[in-house]
Design a protein around this motif. Structure first.
Motif, PDB file in Angstrom:
ATOM      1  N   ALA A  18       0.841  -1.211   0.000  1.00 49.22           N
ATOM      2  CA  ALA A  18       0.000   0.000   0.000  1.00 49.22           C
ATOM      3  C   ALA A  18       0.866   1.248   0.000  1.00 49.22           C
ATOM      4  CB  ALA A  18      -0.926  -0.009   1.206  1.00 49.22           C
ATOM      5  N   VAL A  21       2.315   1.787  -3.415  1.00 49.42           N
ATOM      6  CA  VAL A  21       1.355   2.357  -4.379  1.00 49.42           C
ATOM      7  C   VAL A  21       1.254   3.864  -4.179  1.00 49.42           C
ATOM      8  CG1 VAL A  21      -1.086   2.485  -4.976  1.00 49.42           C
ATOM      9  CG2 VAL A  21       0.019   0.274  -4.720  1.00 49.42           C
ATOM     10  N   VAL A  22       1.257   4.278  -2.890  1.00 47.81           N
ATOM     11  CA  VAL A  22       1.019   5.688  -2.625  1.00 47.81           C
ATOM     12  C   VAL A  22       2.258   6.529  -2.905  1.00 47.81           C
ATOM     13  CG1 VAL A  22       0.460   7.347  -0.813  1.00 47.81           C
ATOM     14  CG2 VAL A  22      -0.798   5.203  -0.974  1.00 47.81           C
ATOM     15  N   ARG A  25       6.373   6.666  -7.997  1.00 54.77           N
ATOM     16  CA  ARG A  25       5.808   7.271  -9.208  1.00 54.77           C
ATOM     17  C   ARG A  25       5.859   6.330 -10.389  1.00 54.77           C
ATOM     18  NH1 ARG A  25       8.545  11.695  -7.222  1.00 54.77           N
ATOM     19  NH2 ARG A  25       7.188  13.379  -6.545  1.00 54.77           N
ATOM     20  N   VAL A  91       3.317   7.839 -13.063  1.00 52.93           N
ATOM     21  CA  VAL A  91       1.863   7.947 -12.934  1.00 52.93           C
ATOM     22  C   VAL A  91       1.440   9.405 -12.756  1.00 52.93           C
ATOM     23  CG1 VAL A  91       1.378   5.637 -12.117  1.00 52.93           C
ATOM     24  CG2 VAL A  91       2.053   7.417 -10.491  1.00 52.93           C
ATOM     25  N   ASP A  92       2.348  10.255 -12.256  1.00 51.33           N
ATOM     26  CA  ASP A  92       1.973  11.656 -12.082  1.00 51.33           C
ATOM     27  C   ASP A  92       1.821  12.378 -13.413  1.00 51.33           C
ATOM     28  OD1 ASP A  92       1.980  11.146  -9.495  1.00 51.33           O
ATOM     29  OD2 ASP A  92       3.552  12.575  -8.914  1.00 51.33           O
ATOM     30  N   ALA A  94       0.484  11.028 -15.944  1.00 51.76           N
ATOM     31  CA  ALA A  94      -0.798  10.619 -16.531  1.00 51.76           C
ATOM     32  C   ALA A  94      -1.943  11.217 -15.717  1.00 51.76           C
ATOM     33  CB  ALA A  94      -0.885   9.096 -16.578  1.00 51.76           C
ATOM     34  N   SER A  95      -2.015  12.565 -15.754  1.00 52.33           N
ATOM     35  CA  SER A  95      -3.075  13.215 -14.968  1.00 52.33           C
ATOM     36  C   SER A  95      -3.971  14.070 -15.865  1.00 52.33           C
ATOM     37  CB  SER A  95      -2.447  14.081 -13.869  1.00 52.33           C
ATOM     38  OG  SER A  95      -1.667  15.082 -14.473  1.00 52.33           O
ATOM     39  N   LYS A  98      -7.713  15.414 -15.187  1.00 50.33           N
ATOM     40  CA  LYS A  98      -7.985  16.609 -14.403  1.00 50.33           C
ATOM     41  C   LYS A  98      -8.459  17.760 -15.297  1.00 50.33           C
ATOM     42  CE  LYS A  98      -7.168  19.770 -11.139  1.00 50.33           C
ATOM     43  NZ  LYS A  98      -8.197  20.097 -10.191  1.00 50.33           N
TER      44      LYS A  98
ATOM     45  N   GLY B 606      -6.341  14.709  -9.992  1.00 53.27           N
ATOM     46  CA  GLY B 606      -5.964  14.055 -11.236  1.00 53.27           C
ATOM     47  C   GLY B 606      -4.782  13.116 -11.047  1.00 53.27           C
ATOM     48  N   TYR B 607      -4.193  13.105  -9.851  1.00 50.52           N
ATOM     49  CA  TYR B 607      -3.041  12.215  -9.614  1.00 50.52           C
ATOM     50  C   TYR B 607      -3.531  10.896  -9.066  1.00 50.52           C
ATOM     51  CZ  TYR B 607      -0.254  16.351 -10.357  1.00 50.52           C
ATOM     52  OH  TYR B 607       0.307  17.454 -10.919  1.00 50.52           O
ATOM     53  N   ARG B 609      -1.958   8.719  -7.508  1.00 51.57           N
ATOM     54  CA  ARG B 609      -1.462   8.387  -6.164  1.00 51.57           C
ATOM     55  C   ARG B 609      -2.313   8.990  -5.063  1.00 51.57           C
ATOM     56  NH1 ARG B 609       3.987   9.895  -5.025  1.00 51.57           N
ATOM     57  NH2 ARG B 609       3.685  11.719  -6.339  1.00 51.57           N
TER      58      ARG B 609
END
Lengths: 99, 631
Positions: A18, A21-22, A25, A91-92, A94-95, A98, B606-607, B609
């Motif tokens: 966990a 995941v958090v 990146r 992953v940041d 791919a935002s 928003k 949008g993140y 995480r």
């Protein structure tokens, strides 16, 4: 050795997954952490099956594996596609939703 | 049991179809639209003649025919068929509407030939014919109501036909609104009738009318009278008719003189079974008729616009008819007789006025006319025949029909008879005065039009319909009166023999003598006042009475002060309430949602995480909750 130790191990593995995941990146690492969490859950299922003396927990573990395999196929395909189009596996990055 | 006749539907279907075709076909129909519309109108007249001859050939008790078109409403005990009824009363109207209507169609071909929108004009005329025929052919109040609204619509569209002029558009709106007031009366009457009788058909209500309570019948009667006042421009809803003259002159002749404005007379005559049982309503009918016939006549004496003078005269003549219907069983036939003769002579005079306007570059002010008679001899002759008919000179039409009304009013007995007799005789004198004034100012005296172009006689296509109508104003009275033909013809519908008038205070000859005397006085006064040279503008220093008459006896100001301004301020208040309270509530609901959304949007980064973190926190919170609750 007490059978509870398996549960402790499961809880530790889940927590590591966990946190991974958090905080991480890289999508691949995030993905591996998800697998870690799934397997932690599997370990817990099998342990409970052992404690209760029946097979149901073990059956669920097999289901989890199958589902995880499918998830890997789809998830990796998405990550590869994103990497191809954006040259990044973060992953940041791919935002876009928003906006 | 009514016989059925399959022809009746064509009365309405043909003009309705033609109207829709002309409106939908657009400019393509410009070249043949007027021909189609006139042909259709003539065909309905032909069907009318055929039906009339067939009706005459049948024995008296089988004369009425009906046709069921379809089941319109069927809800529980409430059943209304869309069916038509052609009886002795409707056929009179059918022949008048289609006959005069066809002549006016023919006239309009020439009169409107320079108008770019002639096709639309004819489409509306056909729409009017269809609606008016539905009005007189419907076999229940609800079917009548459809036609009633339909003629209101056609009237609105035609008054505002030249709606590029704001004043004309306003006149159309005024007519529409005044008519709506009457329409509310009609719909209330229908509702009360349904609540009382459980039926809205004429035959159904007629069968039960005698057993109903007088209160309910009076309520229905008064509401019907309100409806008649709206449509027939009777006091206190008469103010729209003068402004309605904004429409093209053929419209004024057809709708606002010969047919639509007489719908109120039709309504009361058709509802004779209600009014005969409701004496209070009947007296109100008499009052309305008497007041309006004097009102209209007085207004007519002061108008310089030839069409408005004729409109005031129409109002006054319909007042005579309404008064006659209020006289009970004996009056209905005379009301219808006057209605028919009036249809002829007033339509011919309106068309004559249109012909004069045609020759005078659309000038309507009679002060700018004068001496037109020698330039337009045929128009002057036909107008003169109409004039003789309306003032009631024997043997022209008005002599028979109006004298009969005056005679019946005088013989009504008691104070009622005296009051009504004086009103009708006075009306006859004023009628003679203002009609003589119109004729002298228009056709005689010095030429006052102030430009070199001489007026010219109108083309034959306009003169032929006028001539045919003036033949009607010569002969129709005698034909309808002779041998009591119309009275006997209408007897099965309005039942005049129910009441016996034993003593007759005044004999027909005495009444004729009295009428002719007052008419002669009226003519004499008018000739004395308007002979010789006149100025080309109305005198400004006039008595207070003339000022009042010029302003329609202040009806407009009264309506404005009593209804329009309070109505407008009420609407303003309601608008404020609407904006503040109702809109305010709805808007605040929206504002709360939007504000909450703006606040919550911050959560959506949008993140992936942060979403994952939220899920973890959420799951932990859930576990904690379960733990606490179960522990």
């Amino acid at each position: 050795m007490s059978i509870a130790n398996y549960l402790y191990l499961s809880a530790i593995l889940f927590t590591i997954g966990a946190i991974g995941v958090v905080v991480r990146r890289n999508a691949i690492v995030v993905f591996m952490c998800i697998e870690l969490m799934l397997n932690a859950a599997n370990l817990a299922f099998v342990t409970f099956a052992r404690i209760n003396g029946n097979l149901e927990g073990q059956v669920v573990a097999f289901f989890t594996m199958v589902v995880a395999a499918c998830e890997v196929v789809v998830g990796l395909a998405i990550i590869v596609t994103i990497y191809r189009s954006r040259r990044s596996a973060s992953v940041d990055d791919a935002s876009l939703l928003k906006r | 049991m009514l016989q059925t006749s399959a022809n009746l539907v064509w009365f309405i279907a043909l003009p309705l179809f033609s109207s829709a075709l002309l409106l939908l076909a657009g400019k393509k129909a410009n070249s043949w639209g007027h021909v189609l519309a006139t042909t259709v109108s003539a065909s309905t007249f032909t069907i009318g003649i055929i039906e009339f001859l067939a009706m005459q050939a049948r024995p008296e008790e089988n004369r009425a025919v009906g046709q069921k078109l379809f089941t319109w409403i069927s809800v529980g005990a409430f059943n209304v068929d869309a069916s038509l009824l052609l009886d002795q009363l409707s056929i009179c109207f059918v022949l008048l509407i289609t006959g005069v209507g066809t002549l006016i169609h023919i006239y309009s071909i020439s009169y409107m030939s320079h108008d770019l929108d002639r096709r639309r004009f004819f489409a509306y005329l056909n729409l009017f014919i269809a609606a008016m025929l539905l009005l007189v052919l419907g076999d229940s109040y609800l079917n009548l109501y459809v036609g009633w609204e339909g003629v209101g619509l056609a009237s609105y569209l035609l008054i505002g036909f030249w709606n590029q002029k704001p004043a004309y558009a306003t006149a159309a709106k005024k007519a529409f609104v005044a008519n709506r007031v009457g329409d509310v009366g009609l719909s209330l009457a229908i509702m009360i009738a349904f609540a009382t009788f459980g039926d809205v058909s004429f035959s159904g209500i007629k069968a039960q009318a005698e057993s109903a309570s007088t209160t309910q019948l009076t309520a229905i009667g008064l509401m019907l009278l309100l409806a008649a006042c709206g449509k027939s421009a009777q006091f206190p809803l008469q103010s729209w008719l003068g402004d309605a003259m904004a429409g093209p002159t053929p419209v004024s002749a057809l709708i606002h003189a010969a047919t639509m404005v007489t719908a109120g007379v039709y309504l009361i005559t058709r509802s004779s079974f209600i009014f005969d049982e409701a004496p209070i309503a009947q007296i109100m009918v008499l009052v309305v008729g008497a007041v309006t016939l004097l009102f209209g006549a007085i207004i007519g004496t002061a108008k310089d616009d030839i069409k408005k003078a004729l409109a005031a005269s129409t109002m006054s003549q319909i007042g005579y008819m309404i008064l006659a219907t209020g006289l009970g069983p004996i009056g209905y036939a005379f009301a219808i007789m006057h209605l028919l003769t009036h249809g002829f002579f007033k339509a011919s005079m309106f068309l004559g006025a249109g012909s004069v306007m045609h020759g005078m570059k659309d000038e309507v002010n009679m002060r700018k006319y004068g001496g037109i008679g020698k330039f337009m001899p045929i128009t002057a002759l036909t107008f003169g025949l109409g004039y003789l008919a309306i003032i009631g000179v024997p043997p022209f039409a008005g002599f028979y029909s109006k004298d009969k009304i005056i005679e019946t009013a005088l013989n009504a007995g008691g104070i009622k008879g005296i009051a009504l007799g004086i009103a009708t005789l006075l009306g006859a004198a004023i009628t003679a005065f203002y009609m003589t004034r119109v004729v002298i100012l228009t056709f005689f005296g010095n030429e006052r039009w102030g430009h070199k172009d001489e007026p010219h006689e109108s083309p034959a296509l306009m003169l032929i319909p006028i001539s045919l109508l003036s033949l009607g104003s010569i002969a129709s009275g005698y034909l309808l009166y002779q041998g009591k033909s119309l009275v006997n013809w209408l007897e099965p519908v309005v039942n005049p023999l129910k009441e016996h008038h034993a003593e007759e205070l005044f004999s027909p000859n005495a009444v004729s003598a009295m009428t002719l005397t007052v008419v002669a006085i009226g003519i004499f006064l008018a000739v004395r006042k308007y002979r010789g040279n006149q100025l080309d503008s109305a005198p400004e220093k006039v008595s207070i009475f003339t000022t009042a008459a010029r302003k329609d006896l202040f009806q407009d100001s009264l309506n404005e002060k009593a209804f329009m301004l309070p109505g407008q301020s009420l609407i303003k208040r309601l608008l404020q309430i609407d904006l503040l309270v109702i809109d305010g509530f709805v808007r605040s609901v929206g504002a709360v949602s939007v504000g909450a959304g703006t606040k919550l949007r911050a959560l959506q980064s949008g993140y992936v995480r942060s979403y994952a973190l939220m899920m973890v926190v959420g799951a932990l919170a859930l576990i904690a909750t379960v733990w606490i609750v179960t522990a």
